[in-house]
Each structure stands twice: as structure tokens, then as C-alpha cells.
Design an enzyme around this catalytic site. Structure first.
Site, PDB file in Angstrom:
ATOM      1  N   TYR A 182       0.859  -1.180   0.000  1.00  0.00           N
ATOM      2  CA  TYR A 182       0.000   0.000   0.000  1.00  0.00           C
ATOM      3  C   TYR A 182       0.897   1.232   0.000  1.00  0.00           C
ATOM      4  CZ  TYR A 182      -3.278   3.545   1.625  1.00  0.00           C
ATOM      5  OH  TYR A 182      -4.043   4.673   1.728  1.00  0.00           O
ATOM      6  N   GLU A 223      -3.496   7.444  -4.147  1.00  0.00           N
ATOM      7  CA  GLU A 223      -3.384   6.149  -3.472  1.00  0.00           C
ATOM      8  C   GLU A 223      -3.119   5.038  -4.493  1.00  0.00           C
ATOM      9  OE1 GLU A 223      -6.150   4.257  -0.117  1.00  0.00           O
ATOM     10  OE2 GLU A 223      -6.820   3.765  -2.129  1.00  0.00           O
TER      11      GLU A 223
END
Ligand code: GDP
Ligand code: MN
Length: 402
Positions: free
Chosen positions: A108, A196
Site C-alpha cells: 500500500y 493512493e
């Protein structure tokens, strides 16, 4: 303002962040021919501006072009509900087809604004994939975070350290660092609010060597900076926005729908926050955030008031404007026009002070409308809460209030 995954991936490409080969399609036929061109197993991904698509059936793995066509047919024209869309869901007007890759690990990586620190925050984890919220809640030590000093910018050593902390294999630390630096450059150059990559996947590249690829891309932008980002502003997809927020955006208003019962028409973000606080102080809940922007004219105030009237669950409206540049008499005229168009009777309290307020209050008093005038913010908040409570008392059975 948010954009779609395929648009964010196009920006990633421009900044040198690796993404899979892909094509978009708006019909099953287009999807089938795109699949033919891409070749091999593919993923078909619903393009909605929300996360959680994987768990909601919005990401489908297919092997052949006809399968790709069927997957697209099942998604296109549908409303997809994910844990991030709310009950209303979001419409799927396009799908993104990408070559499916063998994933050996999901990381992530994101950039967002830490407003308390007044810095951009880089967040990374070795446990990326679909359940990052669960990792954050249950194993917060697995989420690593670095704040970036705006005057120094992001430095390679910070990314190298982070790579070690989240378990990036040593041979890929350089690649991770260049992805992080490119992401930060994109963030600052395009006035992002959020970027993101989840998952940033560990896959095998064409030569059988390990590599990192951005399999997902989410991007949000500072709406206040869109005037200098025309290329980004052009990517807006109105169909993805809550209808009232989209209408407010078109009218140049800063508007956010909230769950409460008191509508607030305010000019100035600071005063809007103070007004919401005052409503809560007297036991209410704001039903919206609204900053009309100074120099609002009659049409702006009328449109703002009508948007608040259209918000579900509103039981009363508090107008609170301190006129500096703004002429409060024009605001009053807008409120009067909106109320005249709508027959519905709900309590309205107006506090107008500053430029033009004598005229504004006279207009309101002469209008014959059931509008209460308040002398201060505190008084206005207290008045609207009392009026809403007594209105509720009248609507329910006699004695029910006791
Ligand atoms: P989100 O659920 O809205 O965040 O959508 P994502 O784009 O992250 O997709 C959800 C999941 O689908 C990812 O976490 C991956 O596990 C999987 N996925 C996406 N692309 C591929 C791919 O190319 N190959 C494989 N095997 N899985 C993929
Ligand atoms: Mn994702």
C-alpha cells in the site's frame, strides 16, 4: 474533485509510475474488441469513483474476449454499491480492461494532506490489498507514515527507509523509491488532495524478473486549485458526485451534505464552521456545510437556499452572514425568492449583519414571510433550535412532548 482509475493511471504513465497495459470500454462490444487487442487473461474493472470495488463484484477476472464482453455487460449501466459509495451507489458508465498479472505480494502506498501538521503525509504498508482499513484498525503498527517537510520535499532516503520498514525486497528498493518520488512530484505539480496505490503489486515483468506495478490508482484534487489545473478540471465526471453536491459545485458553492437536521447558509468557511459549532451547542446537528463565497449575489443565495431545501432531513434553516464585500440585502433578496418558490413551511432564522444589513432586514420584515430575525450568531442558533423543537411538538400528538 476525484477522477477515475483509468484517468489516474494515465497520469501515472506520464510521471513514469508503472501501470498495466489497459483500454477502456463503454459497451460490451468495445470490451470484447479491447480484449482481443490486449490478448491473454484480463481483469475487467468497473470505473466508479470509490474503493471497495473488488469486494462488491466490480473487478472480474476473464480469460477470453467473449468472457470480457460478458463481464462488461454485467457491469455497464449498473449502479455499483461498495462500502465507500453509500447506499445510493455509483453508476458504471465505463470499464477498464487490463492484462491480468500474477501477484506475489500487495503493498500500500499513498499521499494525503495531514492538515493538523500542515504537511503531506506518505503512508505505506506491507499489507496492501483490499482490507487496508482492517489493517489500520487492527494492526496499526503495520502502517508506516512519514510527514514531508514542504520546504525540503520528499527525499530518496526517506523512501529507502520506508521500503525496508514495509518489507520491499532489497532488489526493488530503488524502483520503490522512484515510484514514491514520482508520486510526490505528481501530487505537488497537480495540486492533489490524495493519491493512493492499493495494491502496489509485486509481479513478474516481461523478462521473468520481479517488479512493482500500480494495479489500482485513486486520485483526488484540491477543488480550490482547479482554476490553474484546466487539464484536471476537464476530467470531472459529474455522474459520480452526489447530486446536490454536483449542483452546488456548478453554482460555485462550497457544499458538503451532512446527516443533520439544520441547514446552514453561511458566507465564509470560518463562519460556516462557527455556525455549525453553535448549532451543535444548542443540541442540533448541521445538515450541510456551505460557504457561499463572498460577493454572493441574489441568484447565488437563492440557489444555495434551494439546495439546502432539497437536502433530505432538514427541519430548519439558519442563515448567518456577516457582510464585508458581500451585500447582505442581495442575500436577503435571494432567501426571499427561494422561500416564495417553495410552499413548504419550515422554520427559518436569519442573521444578517454588515454591509446593507438595514435594507436586508427591512426586506425580510416587509416580505410577509415567516422568517425570524436574529441579532447574533448565538441568538440565531438558539432560536432555530427552539423553533424546530416547537414545530415538532405541534406535529406530534398533544401531550406527546411531555
Ligand atoms: P478496489 O477494490 O476498488 O480497491 O479495486 P482494485 O483495483 O484494488 O482491485 C481489487 C483487487 O483485485 C486487487 O486488490 C487485486 O487483488 C485484484 N486485482 C486487480 N488487478 C489484478 C490483476 O491484474 N491480476 C490479479 N490477479 N488480480 C488483480
Ligand atoms: Mn484498490
Amino acid at each position: 474533485m476525484n477522477i477515475h482509475e483509468y484517468q489516474a493511471k494515465e497520469l501515472f504513465r506520464q510521471y513514469g509510475i508503472p501501470v498495466p497495459d489497459g483500454l477502456t470500454a463503454a459497451t460490451p462490444e468495445e470490451a470484447e474488441s479491447a480484449a482481443l487487442r490486449l490478448g491473454g487473461p484480463l481483469v475487467v474493472k468497473a470505473q466508479v469513483q470509490a474503493g471497495g470495488r473488488g469486494q462488491a463484484g466490480g473487478v472480474k477476472l476473464v480469460r477470453t474476449p467473449p468472457e470480457a464482453g460478458n463481464a462488461a455487460a454485467a457491469l455497464l449501466g449498473r449502479v455499483l454499491r461498495t462500502r465507500q459509495t453509500g447506499a445510493a451507489g455509483k453508476p458504471v458508465h465505463q470499464v477498464l480492461l487490463e492484462k491480468a498479472l500474477d501477484i506475489s505480494h500487495e503493498y500500500y502506498l499513498s499521499l494525503s494532506i495531514d492538515s493538523a501538521a500542515e504537511q503531506v503525509a506518505l503512508v505505506a504498508s506491507g499489507e496492501g490489498g483490499m482490507d487496508i482499513e482492517e489493517v489500520a484498525a487492527g494492526r496499526p503498527e503495520r502502517i508506516c507514515r512519514v510527514n514531508i517537510d514542504p520546504f525540503i520535499g520528499l527525499r530518496a532516503y526517506q523512501l529507502l527507509e520506508l521500503a525496508g520498514a514495509i518489507g520491499i525486497p532489497p532488489s526493488l528498493k530503488r524502483q520503490f523509491t522512484s515510484i514514491g518520488l514520482a508520486l510526490y512530484r505528481l501530487f505537488t505539480e497537480k495540486d492533489c488532495a490524495m493519491l493512493e496505490i492499493n495494491p502496489l503489486a509485486l509481479v513478474e515483468n516481461g523478462e521473468g524478473k520481479p517488479a512493482l506495478v500500480a494495479l489500482d490508482a485513486k486520485a483526488g484534487f484540491d477543488a480550490g486549485a482547479l482554476f490553474r489545473q484546466p487539464d484536471i478540471a476537464a476530467l470531472r465526471d459529474r455522474a459520480q458526485e452526489p447530486p446536490l453536491e454536483a449542483r452546488a459545485f456548478d453554482a460555485g458553492l462550497n457544499y458538503v451534505s451532512l446527516k443533520g437536521n439544520i441547514g446552514c447558509l453561511v458566507i465564509g468557511a470560518g463562519l460556516a464552521m462557527a455556525t455549525m459549532d453553535a448549532i451543535k451547542l444548542f443540541g442540533g446537528e448541521p445538515g450541510n456545510f456551505l460557504d457561499c463565497g463572498s460577493n454572493s449575489k441574489t441568484e447565488d443565495s437563492r440557489e444555495a437556499f434551494e439546495i439546502i431545501l432539497a437536502e433530505p432531513g432538514i427541519e430548519g434553516i439558519l442563515v448567518n452572514v456577516f457582510g464585508g464585500i458581500t451585500q447582505t440585502d442581495l442575500v436577503a433578496a435571494g432567501v426571499i425568492e427561494a422561500l416564495r418558490r417553495h410552499r413548504e413551511q419550515l422554520p427559518v432564522v436569519v442573521r444578517l449583519e454588515g454591509t446593507g444589513s438595514a435594507e436586508a432586514n427591512r426586506l425580510l420584515l416587509d416580505s410577509g414571510l415567516n422568517v425570524q430575525l436574529a441579532g447574533s450568531l448565538t441568538e440565531g442558533a438558539e432560536m432555530i433550535m427552539k423553533l424546530v423543537a416547537s414545530q415538532k411538538g405541534r406535529k406530534s400528538r398533544p401531550g406527546a412532548m411531555l
